[in-house]
Design a protein around this motif. Structure first.
Motif: not given
Length: 96
Positions: A54-58, A68-74, A77-82
């Protein structure tokens, strides 16, 4: 001394642990995860026919559903996503 940690994705934290291991040559570093987090990759294979990360462009969505996934805390890239998520949320709340 024993150091027990989960998966380390931070180069800074890994370097700090290496420094401690040099200070204490008899110390041991162990990594262990209670459960392998292959769910998102397996889901991508089911959806797209191949393994993808997974990669979040914007973040332009008003609602985000994460199963079943916490992209903001683990994960990588999670810090960039936060930061992106919070700046988008702040922008949205400021306009209301």
């Amino acid at each position: 001394m024993r150091i027990l940690a989960g998966t380390i994705t931070s180069p800074v934290l890994a370097a700090q642990i290496q420094y401690v291991l040099k200070l204490f040559p008899q110390a041991k570093w162990h990594q262990w995860e209670p459960a392998v987090s292959d769910g998102p990759r397996e889901g991508a294979k089911l959806a797209f026919g191949r393994y993808l990360n997974m990669s979040i462009a914007s973040i332009k969505a008003n609602v985000i559903l994460s199963l079943d996934g916490d992209f903001l805390s683990s994960g990588p890239g999670h810090i960039r996503y936060q930061k992106r998520f919070l700046s988008a949320a702040s922008f949205e709340w400021a306009g209301r």
